[in-house]
Design a protein around this motif. Structure first.
Motif, PDB file in Angstrom:
ATOM      1  N   ALA A  48       0.849  -1.193   0.000  1.00 56.30           N
ATOM      2  CA  ALA A  48       0.000   0.000   0.000  1.00 56.30           C
ATOM      3  C   ALA A  48       0.877   1.232   0.000  1.00 56.30           C
ATOM      4  O   ALA A  48       2.021   1.190   0.459  1.00 56.30           O
ATOM      5  N   THR A  49       0.322   2.328  -0.500  1.00 53.42           N
ATOM      6  CA  THR A  49       1.021   3.589  -0.440  1.00 53.42           C
ATOM      7  C   THR A  49       0.010   4.716  -0.384  1.00 53.42           C
ATOM      8  O   THR A  49      -1.182   4.515  -0.657  1.00 53.42           O
ATOM      9  N   ILE A  50       0.487   5.888  -0.032  1.00 50.00           N
ATOM     10  CA  ILE A  50      -0.376   7.052   0.020  1.00 50.00           C
ATOM     11  C   ILE A  50       0.422   8.252  -0.473  1.00 50.00           C
ATOM     12  O   ILE A  50       1.589   8.431  -0.102  1.00 50.00           O
ATOM     13  N   THR A  51      -0.186   9.039  -1.362  1.00 51.22           N
ATOM     14  CA  THR A  51       0.518  10.194  -1.877  1.00 51.22           C
ATOM     15  C   THR A  51       0.641  11.239  -0.770  1.00 51.22           C
ATOM     16  O   THR A  51      -0.290  11.475  -0.008  1.00 51.22           O
ATOM     17  N   TRP A  52       1.824  11.813  -0.699  1.00 52.13           N
ATOM     18  CA  TRP A  52       2.108  12.684   0.444  1.00 52.13           C
ATOM     19  C   TRP A  52       1.362  14.000   0.367  1.00 52.13           C
ATOM     20  O   TRP A  52       0.949  14.554   1.377  1.00 52.13           O
ATOM     21  N   ASP A  54      -1.675  14.878  -1.493  1.00 47.92           N
ATOM     22  CA  ASP A  54      -3.132  14.885  -1.442  1.00 47.92           C
ATOM     23  C   ASP A  54      -3.740  13.651  -0.797  1.00 47.92           C
ATOM     24  O   ASP A  54      -4.958  13.511  -0.777  1.00 47.92           O
ATOM     25  N   GLY A  55      -2.913  12.776  -0.260  1.00 46.89           N
ATOM     26  CA  GLY A  55      -3.435  11.676   0.541  1.00 46.89           C
ATOM     27  C   GLY A  55      -4.225  10.623  -0.200  1.00 46.89           C
ATOM     28  O   GLY A  55      -5.109   9.981   0.380  1.00 46.89           O
ATOM     29  N   ILE A  56      -3.925  10.372  -1.450  1.00 48.58           N
ATOM     30  CA  ILE A  56      -4.628   9.339  -2.206  1.00 48.58           C
ATOM     31  C   ILE A  56      -3.989   7.983  -1.914  1.00 48.58           C
ATOM     32  O   ILE A  56      -2.788   7.813  -2.087  1.00 48.58           O
ATOM     33  N   PRO A  57      -4.789   7.008  -1.457  1.00 52.54           N
ATOM     34  CA  PRO A  57      -4.230   5.683  -1.150  1.00 52.54           C
ATOM     35  C   PRO A  57      -4.275   4.738  -2.354  1.00 52.54           C
ATOM     36  O   PRO A  57      -5.149   4.850  -3.217  1.00 52.54           O
ATOM     37  N   TYR A  58      -3.349   3.834  -2.378  1.00 50.41           N
ATOM     38  CA  TYR A  58      -3.313   2.761  -3.375  1.00 50.41           C
ATOM     39  C   TYR A  58      -3.013   1.470  -2.619  1.00 50.41           C
ATOM     40  O   TYR A  58      -2.221   1.470  -1.685  1.00 50.41           O
ATOM     41  N   ARG A  66      -8.799  -5.106   3.585  1.00 48.51           N
ATOM     42  CA  ARG A  66      -8.309  -5.558   4.905  1.00 48.51           C
ATOM     43  C   ARG A  66      -7.319  -4.580   5.514  1.00 48.51           C
ATOM     44  O   ARG A  66      -7.271  -4.417   6.729  1.00 48.51           O
ATOM     45  N   PHE A  67      -6.523  -3.953   4.688  1.00 50.60           N
ATOM     46  CA  PHE A  67      -5.507  -3.017   5.157  1.00 50.60           C
ATOM     47  C   PHE A  67      -5.939  -1.591   4.818  1.00 50.60           C
ATOM     48  O   PHE A  67      -6.566  -1.353   3.789  1.00 50.60           O
ATOM     49  N   THR A  68      -5.555  -0.663   5.694  1.00 48.66           N
ATOM     50  CA  THR A  68      -5.839   0.747   5.459  1.00 48.66           C
ATOM     51  C   THR A  68      -4.579   1.555   5.724  1.00 48.66           C
ATOM     52  O   THR A  68      -3.964   1.414   6.787  1.00 48.66           O
ATOM     53  N   ILE A  69      -4.225   2.395   4.772  1.00 54.87           N
ATOM     54  CA  ILE A  69      -3.068   3.260   4.945  1.00 54.87           C
ATOM     55  C   ILE A  69      -3.556   4.676   5.197  1.00 54.87           C
ATOM     56  O   ILE A  69      -4.545   5.126   4.610  1.00 54.87           O
ATOM     57  N   SER A  70      -2.866   5.369   6.094  1.00 56.31           N
ATOM     58  CA  SER A  70      -3.209   6.747   6.404  1.00 56.31           C
ATOM     59  C   SER A  70      -1.936   7.503   6.726  1.00 56.31           C
ATOM     60  O   SER A  70      -0.871   6.891   6.891  1.00 56.31           O
ATOM     61  N   ARG A  71      -2.060   8.820   6.814  1.00 58.28           N
ATOM     62  CA  ARG A  71      -0.859   9.606   7.073  1.00 58.28           C
ATOM     63  C   ARG A  71      -1.164  10.719   8.053  1.00 58.28           C
ATOM     64  O   ARG A  71      -2.288  11.186   8.157  1.00 58.28           O
ATOM     65  N   ASP A  72      -0.121  11.161   8.737  1.00 59.30           N
ATOM     66  CA  ASP A  72      -0.165  12.325   9.604  1.00 59.30           C
ATOM     67  C   ASP A  72       0.964  13.227   9.141  1.00 59.30           C
ATOM     68  O   ASP A  72       2.120  13.025   9.521  1.00 59.30           O
ATOM     69  N   VAL A  78       3.372   7.721   8.389  1.00 56.34           N
ATOM     70  CA  VAL A  78       2.341   6.965   7.690  1.00 56.34           C
ATOM     71  C   VAL A  78       2.041   5.715   8.505  1.00 56.34           C
ATOM     72  O   VAL A  78       2.942   5.154   9.145  1.00 56.34           O
ATOM     73  N   PHE A  79       0.781   5.322   8.512  1.00 56.04           N
ATOM     74  CA  PHE A  79       0.337   4.173   9.291  1.00 56.04           C
ATOM     75  C   PHE A  79      -0.262   3.125   8.353  1.00 56.04           C
ATOM     76  O   PHE A  79      -0.909   3.471   7.369  1.00 56.04           O
ATOM     77  N   LEU A  80      -0.062   1.883   8.698  1.00 53.84           N
ATOM     78  CA  LEU A  80      -0.702   0.790   7.962  1.00 53.84           C
ATOM     79  C   LEU A  80      -1.484  -0.042   8.967  1.00 53.84           C
ATOM     80  O   LEU A  80      -0.890  -0.768   9.770  1.00 53.84           O
TER      81      LEU A  80
END
Length: 120
Positions: A48-52, A54-58, A66-72, A78-80
């Protein structure tokens, strides 16, 4: 860019874990911050990844739903969140930064890896 990953461990099938990755250095230069994994005898796999910006997850196909990626962004972290873990999710998970062009590719900065074991 330097990456520090944490949060791996042993969990039973069906359980959950949350991985964290904190970035330092020239973070403004990256497009995405994400996770790959590698199990013994297997090739490295995009998780998984997330654009720094605009926060778009892939997500990789094997973890969708099952997995969720997020960022602060304030903490450069970044959290998985990994739920419904399966034995086949067991691997060393690597945090990575880069993702120029295709957010699932072109990663040049890598963390040290954190081991996730899924076993009863």
């Amino acid at each position: 860019v330097q990456l520090q990953a944490s949060g791996g461990g042993l969990v039973q099938p069906g359980g959950s874990l949350r991985l964290s990755c904190t970035a330092s250095g020239k973070i403004f230069s990256i497009n995405a911050l994400g996770w790959f994994r590698q199990a013994p005898g297997k090739e490295r796999e995009f998780v998984a990844t997330i654009t720094w910006g605009d926060g778009i997850p892939y997500y990789g196909d094997s973890v969708k739903g099952r997995f969720t990626i997020s960022r602060d962004n304030a903490k450069n972290t970044v959290f998985l969140q990994m739920n419904s873990l399966r034995p086949e999710d067991a691997a060393v998970y690597y945090c990575a930064a880069g993702g120029w062009g295709d957010p699932k590719k072109n990663y040049v900065y890598w963390g040290q890896g954190t081991l996730v074991t899924v076993s009863s």
